[in-house]
Design a protein around this motif. Structure first.
Motif, mmCIF file in Angstrom:
data_model
loop_
_atom_site.group_PDB
_atom_site.id
_atom_site.type_symbol
_atom_site.label_atom_id
_atom_site.label_comp_id
_atom_site.label_asym_id
_atom_site.label_seq_id
_atom_site.Cartn_x
_atom_site.Cartn_y
_atom_site.Cartn_z
ATOM 1 N N ASP A 60 44.704 57.203 49.449
ATOM 2 C CA ASP A 60 45.621 56.273 48.799
ATOM 3 C C ASP A 60 44.906 55.613 47.634
ATOM 4 O O ASP A 60 43.676 55.491 47.628
ATOM 5 C CB ASP A 60 46.108 55.208 49.783
ATOM 6 N N MET A 61 45.688 55.192 46.657
ATOM 7 C CA MET A 61 45.160 54.432 45.533
ATOM 8 C C MET A 61 46.283 53.605 44.935
ATOM 9 O O MET A 61 47.433 54.021 44.936
ATOM 10 C CB MET A 61 44.464 55.318 44.499
ATOM 11 N N GLN A 62 45.910 52.426 44.460
ATOM 12 C CA GLN A 62 46.859 51.479 43.881
ATOM 13 C C GLN A 62 46.234 50.857 42.649
ATOM 14 O O GLN A 62 45.028 50.620 42.610
ATOM 15 C CB GLN A 62 47.195 50.357 44.871
ATOM 16 N N VAL A 63 47.073 50.546 41.669
ATOM 17 C CA VAL A 63 46.631 49.806 40.489
ATOM 18 C C VAL A 63 47.048 48.350 40.695
ATOM 19 O O VAL A 63 48.165 48.079 41.155
ATOM 20 C CB VAL A 63 47.252 50.386 39.203
ATOM 21 N N SER A 64 46.158 47.425 40.371
ATOM 22 C CA SER A 64 46.454 45.995 40.531
ATOM 23 C C SER A 64 47.651 45.597 39.682
ATOM 24 O O SER A 64 48.011 46.278 38.721
ATOM 25 C CB SER A 64 45.237 45.149 40.147
ATOM 26 N N SER A 65 48.259 44.472 40.027
ATOM 27 C CA SER A 65 49.486 44.040 39.350
ATOM 28 C C SER A 65 49.274 43.791 37.855
ATOM 29 O O SER A 65 50.202 43.950 37.077
ATOM 30 C CB SER A 65 50.054 42.793 40.022
ATOM 31 N N LEU A 66 48.074 43.439 37.439
ATOM 32 C CA LEU A 66 47.795 43.251 36.016
ATOM 33 C C LEU A 66 47.394 44.557 35.330
ATOM 34 O O LEU A 66 47.182 44.600 34.126
ATOM 35 C CB LEU A 66 46.712 42.195 35.813
ATOM 36 N N GLY A 67 47.261 45.624 36.112
ATOM 37 C CA GLY A 67 46.981 46.935 35.553
ATOM 38 C C GLY A 67 45.552 47.189 35.157
ATOM 39 O O GLY A 67 45.256 48.199 34.536
ATOM 40 N N GLN A 68 44.636 46.305 35.542
ATOM 41 C CA GLN A 68 43.249 46.443 35.101
ATOM 42 C C GLN A 68 42.334 47.090 36.125
ATOM 43 O O GLN A 68 41.311 47.663 35.774
ATOM 44 C CB GLN A 68 42.689 45.077 34.726
ATOM 45 N N MET A 69 42.689 47.006 37.411
ATOM 46 C CA MET A 69 41.812 47.489 38.472
ATOM 47 C C MET A 69 42.504 48.571 39.299
ATOM 48 O O MET A 69 43.706 48.505 39.542
ATOM 49 C CB MET A 69 41.393 46.339 39.393
ATOM 50 N N LEU A 70 41.718 49.551 39.731
ATOM 51 C CA LEU A 70 42.179 50.623 40.604
ATOM 52 C C LEU A 70 41.482 50.457 41.944
ATOM 53 O O LEU A 70 40.264 50.329 42.011
ATOM 54 C CB LEU A 70 41.810 51.982 40.002
ATOM 55 N N VAL A 71 42.256 50.457 43.019
ATOM 56 C CA VAL A 71 41.712 50.364 44.370
ATOM 57 C C VAL A 71 41.982 51.686 45.061
ATOM 58 O O VAL A 71 43.122 52.156 45.092
ATOM 59 C CB VAL A 71 42.359 49.209 45.169
#
Length: 131
Positions: A60-71
């Motif tokens: 799984d991977m998600q981009v933070s709500s501000l679009g700057q970080m990938l988890v």
């Protein structure tokens, strides 16, 4: 393509491996995870920003709500946080004692006036909460 087989205008990026997962950020960037563990970030106009080796199959991977970080979370039980623009690792969390990471998600900004919370689901059924 639209119904009826019509082609729409757009861009195509051809990768040299199987695409496993794609996530889109709110700022117009997307990150692609490949079967060879490659990570690639692009603008929505198909301009390549960066590439990196994830070192494992990501579940799984998600981009933070501000679009700057990938988890990301994967088979080795690690949660890795990277900058979307250059895919440089900012932080890594070892949860391997719980087995592979199966799911990562974050609270949306409107539920979180101070910090965004990260929720991590692991193979052994545990859910970790990170602020």
């Amino acid at each position: 393509a639209r119904g009826g087989g019509e082609e729409t205008a757009g861009s195509t990026v051809t990768m040299n491996n199987e695409v496993i997962k794609i996530v889109l950020g709110t700022t117009g960037t997307m990150v692609v995870h490949m079967a060879d563990f490659g990570l690639y970030s692009f603008t929505v106009n198909a301009v390549k920003l960066a590439s990196a080796d994830a070192g494992e199959k990501l579940n799984d991977m998600q981009v933070s709500s501000l679009g700057q970080m990938l988890v990301t979370g994967g088979e080795k039980g690690r949660v890795v946080i990277r900058q979307v623009s250059n895919l440089v690792v900012c932080h890594e969390l070892d949860l391997s004692k719980h087995g592979p990471i199966r799911s990562v998600t974050m609270t949306p900004d409107e539920l979180n006036p101070v910090n965004q919370f990260l929720f991590i689901g692991s193979d052994d059924g545990s859910i970790s909460f990170i602020d």
